[in-house]
Design a protein around this motif. Structure first.
Motif, PDB file in Angstrom:
ATOM      1  N   ILE A   1      41.561  39.840  51.206  1.00  0.00           N
ATOM      2  CA  ILE A   1      40.448  39.023  51.673  1.00  0.00           C
ATOM      3  C   ILE A   1      40.926  38.249  52.896  1.00  0.00           C
ATOM      4  CG2 ILE A   1      38.858  37.139  51.152  1.00  0.00           C
ATOM      5  CD1 ILE A   1      39.026  38.033  48.198  1.00  0.00           C
ATOM      6  N   TYR A   2      40.269  38.519  54.011  1.00  0.00           N
ATOM      7  CA  TYR A   2      40.552  37.793  55.249  1.00  0.00           C
ATOM      8  C   TYR A   2      39.657  36.567  55.289  1.00  0.00           C
ATOM      9  CZ  TYR A   2      43.205  41.709  57.152  1.00  0.00           C
ATOM     10  OH  TYR A   2      44.158  42.681  57.376  1.00  0.00           O
ATOM     11  N   LEU A   3      40.258  35.399  55.419  1.00  0.00           N
ATOM     12  CA  LEU A   3      39.504  34.163  55.611  1.00  0.00           C
ATOM     13  C   LEU A   3      39.437  33.924  57.113  1.00  0.00           C
ATOM     14  CD1 LEU A   3      41.149  31.988  52.811  1.00  0.00           C
ATOM     15  CD2 LEU A   3      39.040  33.342  52.683  1.00  0.00           C
ATOM     16  N   SER A   4      38.238  34.034  57.648  1.00  0.00           N
ATOM     17  CA  SER A   4      38.099  33.976  59.097  1.00  0.00           C
ATOM     18  C   SER A   4      37.039  32.970  59.495  1.00  0.00           C
ATOM     19  CB  SER A   4      37.758  35.376  59.642  1.00  0.00           C
ATOM     20  OG  SER A   4      36.474  35.765  59.207  1.00  0.00           O
ATOM     21  N   GLY A   5      36.706  32.978  60.762  1.00  0.00           N
ATOM     22  CA  GLY A   5      35.709  32.068  61.282  1.00  0.00           C
ATOM     23  C   GLY A   5      35.177  32.615  62.599  1.00  0.00           C
ATOM     24  N   GLY A   6      34.815  31.744  63.392  1.00  0.00           N
ATOM     25  CA  GLY A   6      35.334  30.518  63.901  1.00  0.00           C
ATOM     26  C   GLY A   6      36.858  30.462  63.674  1.00  0.00           C
ATOM     27  N   GLU A   7      37.296  29.275  63.489  1.00  0.00           N
ATOM     28  CA  GLU A   7      38.715  28.998  63.216  1.00  0.00           C
ATOM     29  C   GLU A   7      38.833  28.375  61.830  1.00  0.00           C
ATOM     30  OE1 GLU A   7      42.450  28.399  62.675  1.00  0.00           O
ATOM     31  OE2 GLU A   7      41.775  29.590  64.393  1.00  0.00           O
ATOM     32  N   PRO A   8      39.379  29.111  60.853  1.00  0.00           N
ATOM     33  CA  PRO A   8      39.474  28.595  59.485  1.00  0.00           C
ATOM     34  C   PRO A   8      40.194  27.252  59.356  1.00  0.00           C
ATOM     35  CG  PRO A   8      39.997  30.920  59.531  1.00  0.00           C
ATOM     36  CD  PRO A   8      39.884  30.481  60.957  1.00  0.00           C
ATOM     37  N   LEU A   9      41.190  27.017  60.201  1.00  0.00           N
ATOM     38  CA  LEU A   9      41.956  25.777  60.051  1.00  0.00           C
ATOM     39  C   LEU A   9      41.186  24.532  60.480  1.00  0.00           C
ATOM     40  CD1 LEU A   9      45.565  26.905  61.063  1.00  0.00           C
ATOM     41  CD2 LEU A   9      44.449  26.948  58.818  1.00  0.00           C
TER      42      LEU A   9
ATOM     43  N   ILE B   1      36.234  47.976  46.541  1.00  0.00           N
ATOM     44  CA  ILE B   1      36.214  47.544  47.941  1.00  0.00           C
ATOM     45  C   ILE B   1      37.634  47.112  48.288  1.00  0.00           C
ATOM     46  CG2 ILE B   1      35.291  45.888  49.590  1.00  0.00           C
ATOM     47  CD1 ILE B   1      32.829  45.643  47.747  1.00  0.00           C
ATOM     48  N   ASN B   2      38.208  47.711  49.296  1.00  0.00           N
ATOM     49  CA  ASN B   2      39.593  47.417  49.661  1.00  0.00           C
ATOM     50  C   ASN B   2      39.736  46.055  50.348  1.00  0.00           C
ATOM     51  OD1 ASN B   2      42.413  48.048  50.024  1.00  0.00           O
ATOM     52  ND2 ASN B   2      41.922  48.357  52.176  1.00  0.00           N
ATOM     53  N   THR B   3      38.900  45.791  51.356  1.00  0.00           N
ATOM     54  CA  THR B   3      39.077  44.611  52.197  1.00  0.00           C
ATOM     55  C   THR B   3      37.746  43.915  52.446  1.00  0.00           C
ATOM     56  OG1 THR B   3      40.909  45.720  53.318  1.00  0.00           O
ATOM     57  CG2 THR B   3      39.962  43.810  54.428  1.00  0.00           C
TER      58      THR B   3
ATOM     59  N   SER C   1      34.924  34.953  42.761  1.00  0.00           N
ATOM     60  CA  SER C   1      34.768  35.413  41.378  1.00  0.00           C
ATOM     61  C   SER C   1      33.940  36.692  41.322  1.00  0.00           C
ATOM     62  CB  SER C   1      34.152  34.312  40.506  1.00  0.00           C
ATOM     63  OG  SER C   1      32.808  34.086  40.844  1.00  0.00           O
ATOM     64  N   ARG C   2      32.981  36.814  42.211  1.00  0.00           N
ATOM     65  CA  ARG C   2      32.161  38.039  42.261  1.00  0.00           C
ATOM     66  C   ARG C   2      32.960  39.236  42.785  1.00  0.00           C
ATOM     67  NH1 ARG C   2      26.564  35.489  44.665  1.00  0.00           N
ATOM     68  NH2 ARG C   2      26.054  34.296  42.792  1.00  0.00           N
ATOM     69  N   PHE C   3      33.927  38.965  43.627  1.00  0.00           N
ATOM     70  CA  PHE C   3      34.739  40.048  44.184  1.00  0.00           C
ATOM     71  C   PHE C   3      35.666  40.667  43.142  1.00  0.00           C
ATOM     72  CE2 PHE C   3      34.667  37.701  48.544  1.00  0.00           C
ATOM     73  CZ  PHE C   3      33.347  38.092  48.742  1.00  0.00           C
ATOM     74  N   LEU C   4      35.920  39.966  42.043  1.00  0.00           N
ATOM     75  CA  LEU C   4      36.833  40.467  41.012  1.00  0.00           C
ATOM     76  C   LEU C   4      36.406  41.843  40.478  1.00  0.00           C
ATOM     77  CD1 LEU C   4      37.478  37.193  38.997  1.00  0.00           C
ATOM     78  CD2 LEU C   4      39.136  38.432  40.402  1.00  0.00           C
ATOM     79  N   LYS C   5      35.125  42.031  40.277  1.00  0.00           N
ATOM     80  CA  LYS C   5      34.656  43.288  39.684  1.00  0.00           C
ATOM     81  C   LYS C   5      34.753  44.473  40.639  1.00  0.00           C
ATOM     82  CE  LYS C   5      29.781  42.420  40.646  1.00  0.00           C
ATOM     83  NZ  LYS C   5      28.477  42.183  40.062  1.00  0.00           N
ATOM     84  N   HIS C   6      35.037  44.198  41.896  1.00  0.00           N
ATOM     85  CA  HIS C   6      35.124  45.269  42.893  1.00  0.00           C
ATOM     86  C   HIS C   6      36.558  45.661  43.238  1.00  0.00           C
ATOM     87  CE1 HIS C   6      30.831  45.305  43.507  1.00  0.00           C
ATOM     88  NE2 HIS C   6      30.845  43.996  43.632  1.00  0.00           N
ATOM     89  N   GLU C   7      37.517  45.142  42.493  1.00  0.00           N
ATOM     90  CA  GLU C   7      38.929  45.485  42.684  1.00  0.00           C
ATOM     91  C   GLU C   7      39.378  45.307  44.140  1.00  0.00           C
ATOM     92  OE1 GLU C   7      40.096  49.206  40.662  1.00  0.00           O
ATOM     93  OE2 GLU C   7      38.012  49.261  39.949  1.00  0.00           O
TER      94      GLU C   7
ATOM     95  N   PHE D   1      44.288  38.922  44.447  1.00  0.00           N
ATOM     96  CA  PHE D   1      43.938  39.204  45.838  1.00  0.00           C
ATOM     97  C   PHE D   1      45.080  38.789  46.752  1.00  0.00           C
ATOM     98  CE2 PHE D   1      39.434  37.742  44.503  1.00  0.00           C
ATOM     99  CZ  PHE D   1      39.101  38.993  43.997  1.00  0.00           C
ATOM    100  N   SER D   2      45.185  39.483  47.870  1.00  0.00           N
ATOM    101  CA  SER D   2      46.030  39.018  48.974  1.00  0.00           C
ATOM    102  C   SER D   2      45.096  38.389  49.997  1.00  0.00           C
ATOM    103  CB  SER D   2      46.771  40.183  49.631  1.00  0.00           C
ATOM    104  OG  SER D   2      47.718  40.716  48.751  1.00  0.00           O
TER     105      SER D   2
END
Length: 160
Positions: A52-60, A3-5, A42-48, A78-79
């Protein structure tokens, strides 16, 4: 499976009430805990996963945003891109982002003029937004992203 993104919505809360947003201020608000986010990462590790976009709402606005940003360093393969309206960016948060080495920001910019920006984002937000961009500009992070929601109000400001 590769999974790319991934878009990971860490909160429904927001400091704005934008005209085009699906997150309504009267809706029930949910925030993911840093522990839950850690388990997901940690689960995303196996999917290469690459991004990863941290979004919301407003993450801050997330009450544990400092812990979540620090968690990114643990997953340096990850980026991370924090999708933000930018209005809550502080020097302290910017330094924390810089120290991770794998986190950048994506700013939501829905107008290049005060009139258009504030039509979509709300009154008295444009100057604050510009001042927050200056915090990013004075940081060591050289890559930032911008995103916009194209509307009839702002499409003429977009160069095609």
């Amino acid at each position: 499976m590769k999974i790319n993104t991934i878009m990971l919505e860490i909160t429904d809360n927001c400091n704005l009430n934008c005209t085009h947003c699906m997150n309504r201020p009267d809706a029930q608000k949910v925030e993911s805990s840093p522990d839950k986010i850690d388990i997901l990462l940690s689960r995303f590790l196996k999917h290469e996963v690459e991004k990863i976009y941290l979004s919301g709402g407003e993450p801050l606005v997330h009450k544990s945003i400092h812990d979540i940003i620090c968690l990114c360093k643990k997953y340096n393969q990850f980026s991370f891109i924090i999708t933000t309206n930018g209005l809550l960016l502080t020097d302290e948060i910017m330094r924390l982002i810089e120290s991770q080495g794998n986190v950048t920001l994506q700013f939501s910019i829905d107008g290049v003029t005060k009139e258009t920006y504030e039509f979509l984002r709300g009154r008295n937000t444009f100057e604050t937004f510009v001042s927050k961009l200056k915090i990013w500009d004075s940081s060591s992070i050289r890559q930032g992203l911008a995103r916009t929601c194209v509307t009839k109000k702002n499409f003429k400001e977009i160069e095609i």
